[in-house]
Design an enzyme around this catalytic site. Structure first.
Site, mmCIF file in Angstrom:
data_model
loop_
_atom_site.group_PDB
_atom_site.id
_atom_site.type_symbol
_atom_site.label_atom_id
_atom_site.label_comp_id
_atom_site.label_asym_id
_atom_site.label_seq_id
_atom_site.Cartn_x
_atom_site.Cartn_y
_atom_site.Cartn_z
ATOM 1 N N LYS A 1 -0.604 18.207 -4.634
ATOM 2 C CA LYS A 1 0.603 17.682 -4.720
ATOM 3 C C LYS A 1 0.501 16.180 -5.443
ATOM 4 O O LYS A 1 -0.185 15.980 -4.716
ATOM 5 C CB LYS A 1 1.657 17.770 -4.318
ATOM 6 C CG LYS A 1 2.661 17.523 -3.733
ATOM 7 C CD LYS A 1 3.609 16.251 -3.276
ATOM 8 C CE LYS A 1 3.027 14.257 -3.527
ATOM 9 N NZ LYS A 1 4.181 14.294 -4.922
ATOM 10 N N GLU B 1 -6.275 7.783 2.334
ATOM 11 C CA GLU B 1 -6.937 6.610 2.321
ATOM 12 C C GLU B 1 -5.945 5.609 1.453
ATOM 13 O O GLU B 1 -4.785 6.089 0.774
ATOM 14 C CB GLU B 1 -8.234 7.019 0.724
ATOM 15 C CG GLU B 1 -8.247 5.723 0.225
ATOM 16 C CD GLU B 1 -7.990 4.813 -0.893
ATOM 17 O OE1 GLU B 1 -7.335 4.427 -0.727
ATOM 18 O OE2 GLU B 1 -8.124 5.587 -1.742
ATOM 19 N N CYS C 1 -6.360 0.502 -5.198
ATOM 20 C CA CYS C 1 -5.757 0.369 -3.772
ATOM 21 C C CYS C 1 -7.447 -1.154 -3.449
ATOM 22 O O CYS C 1 -7.184 -1.783 -2.267
ATOM 23 C CB CYS C 1 -6.058 1.447 -3.573
ATOM 24 S SG CYS C 1 -7.173 2.184 -3.689
ATOM 25 N N GLU D 1 0.116 -5.722 0.726
ATOM 26 C CA GLU D 1 -0.529 -5.360 -0.454
ATOM 27 C C GLU D 1 0.759 -5.244 -1.958
ATOM 28 O O GLU D 1 1.789 -4.360 -1.842
ATOM 29 C CB GLU D 1 -0.763 -3.636 -0.953
ATOM 30 C CG GLU D 1 -1.962 -3.131 -1.627
ATOM 31 C CD GLU D 1 -2.310 -1.818 -1.242
ATOM 32 O OE1 GLU D 1 -3.132 -1.501 -1.772
ATOM 33 O OE2 GLU D 1 -0.643 -0.901 -0.824
#
Length: 476
Positions: free
Chosen positions: A170, A245, A279, A378
């Site tokens: 996906k 992750e 990331c 973040e």
């Protein structure tokens, strides 16, 4: 205008069970660039059934048979390199030099790595009287994000196929053009029916169905912390393996030497690459407090030299991926100003001369303290925060005072000093002077996730380990 209204299931392009569509917005122009079909739980059922059926034979193929398939993919991927690069630029705004360079290079690198690791792999190892056997885990559901779309698909799919697993992918709803082309590449390469399947759609629908599905043996997700947590919750009743992750707030620990200004400038360049949507981006830069003024000057010069604009032209930084991402970053920039951080350059709004598109000013905050929101959460945009440290121990304490632990970098002339700092940073991946290696395991400590990708470590995530006791009869 691109139109992708079919899914790839059981070696064929098929219509959704129920047709629903959504438009894709080009982040550079804010105009509609394509239409995709949105899948349902019924589409996931079809894809998983195909993958389960194919696993019975694919899991029993020889290493040589799987290598032949991967090498055919490698050939087809080379033919479609320009198409992939153009898709990445259009779907998420990466400048052409980056989309046609590192974005594609990562995908090709992960494929080459999977081939290399598989060539040296032996599934059985005798230890005493016991045979240790590595067997593919089964059907793997994969949920991937938009920020490095080729990288995030290939770093999962290639080692899984090499291991003998079958896949239901996906891809991100925001960056599905490149995934569609990858599926076309797999089809042209003659990947056996059902070994690779792809269903487009919303994470809340397709991701949930994959995580909950009784015939999915493992889910691998790259995404936000909240998405990773939800997948783990959904997967728990079926006790399937989940690798995640997730987010990061990584450090760039710059040592006190004559290369400080150059290392600050290099760090700014890395932070602004891909519009800060990485990331592992080292968004917390740590510099000696005694040299904060020098660091600020170097950071300001480097950030203001960053050329932002139309990603199809010769620029370093394009837009961020979407309106919602743009608004989120703007909120963090305003919060940093309200918290009292020193705005060195950048700030709210679009860069001058860019009235349309989701463009963000390359932004630097200095004299940030590690308790500020901009130092802890973040941001996922081109926003660098600079924090001062008094000595190495103080810097290490700041570096590790984070809920995340994905990556980091240590920069300095003293290699042994860099190594010593790298050993103490609580992150899964720490570069020394921006070192890079496709074989290095990538993954996080703490809330940055679990499991590893890249190289042999990523390959072995897709196996179960079986011990066959008494494989060799005991003497006497």
């Amino acid at each position: 205008m691109r139109e992708y209204l079919k899914f790839y299931i059981d070696g064929q392009w098929v219509d959704p069970v129920t047709m629903q569509t959504t438009n894709t917005i080009n982040p550079a122009t804010e105009e509609v660039s394509g239409t995709i079909a949105l899948g349902s739980e019924a589409d996931v059922d079809k894809a998983v059934a195909a993958a389960r059926k194919a696993f019975a034979t694919w899991s029993q193929t020889t290493k040589e048979e799987r290598l032949a398939v991967l090498e055919r993919i490698q050939e087809e991927m080379g033919k479609r390199a320009e198409d992939l690069g153009a898709a990445v630029t259009e779907e998420m705004g990466a400048p052409s030099f980056l989309a046609n360079g590192f974005h594609i290079g990562l995908g090709q690198g992960h494929l080459g790595t999977a081939i290399e690791v598989l060539k040296g792999f032996e599934p059985e190892e005798l230890r005493g009287n016991t045979m240790i056997r590595h067997e593919p885990i089964g059907v793997v559901g994969m949920i991937t994000p938009w920020n490095w779309p080729i990288n995030q698909v290939t770093v999962k799919v290639f080692p899984a196929l090499a291991a003998g697993c079958t896949v239901v992918l996906k891809p991100s709803q925001e960056a599905h053009f490149s995934a569609q082309i990858l599926a076309e590449i797999f089809d042209a390469a003659g990947v056996p029916a059902g070994v690779f399947n792809m269903v487009q759609g919303r994470g809340s629908v397709i991701g949930t169905a994959l995580a909950q599905h009784v015939d999915v043996d493992m889910v691998s997700i790259t995404g936000s912390e909240s998405a990773g947590v939800q997948v783990a919750i959904n997967a728990a009743p079926t006790v399937k393996r989940v690798t995640q992750e997730l987010g990061g707030k990584s450090v760039n620990f710059i040592l006190d030497d004559e290369d400080l200004a150059a290392n600050v400038a290099k760090g700014i360049g890395g932070m602004m690459l891909n519009s800060g949507q990485t990331c592992s981006a080292t968004s917390r830069m740590l510099v000696p407090m005694s040299r904060m003024a020098e660091a600020i000057a170097a950071a300001k010069q480097a950030a203001e030299a960053t050329v932002v604009g139309d990603p199809t032209t010769d620029v370093y930084m394009g837009p961020v991926v979407s309106k919602s991402q743009f608004e989120s970053i703007q909120g963090y920039i305003k919060q940093g100003m309200e918290e009292g951080a020193e705005l060195v350059t950048g700030g709210p709004g679009r860069p001058e001369g860019l009235e349309k598109g989701f463009y963000v000013k390359p932004t630097v905050f200095a004299n940030v303290t590690n308790d500020m929101v901009i130092a802890r959460e973040e941001i996922f945009g081109p926003v660098q925060v600079i924090i001062g440290y008094d000595d190495i121990d103080h810097g290490i304490a700041i570096a590790n005072d984070s809920p995340f632990g994905l990556a980091g970098n240590v920069a300095g002339k003293d290699l042994e000093g860099c190594r010593a700092v790298a050993r103490r940073i609580r992150s899964g991946w720490v570069s020394i002077n921006d070192g890079f290696d496709f074989m290095c395991p990538f993954g996080g400590y703490k809330r940055s996730g679990n499991g590893r990708e890249w190289g042999a470590f990523g390959f072995h995530e897709y196996f179960e380990v079986k011990g066959m006791l008494g494989y060799v009869p005991a003497e006497g």
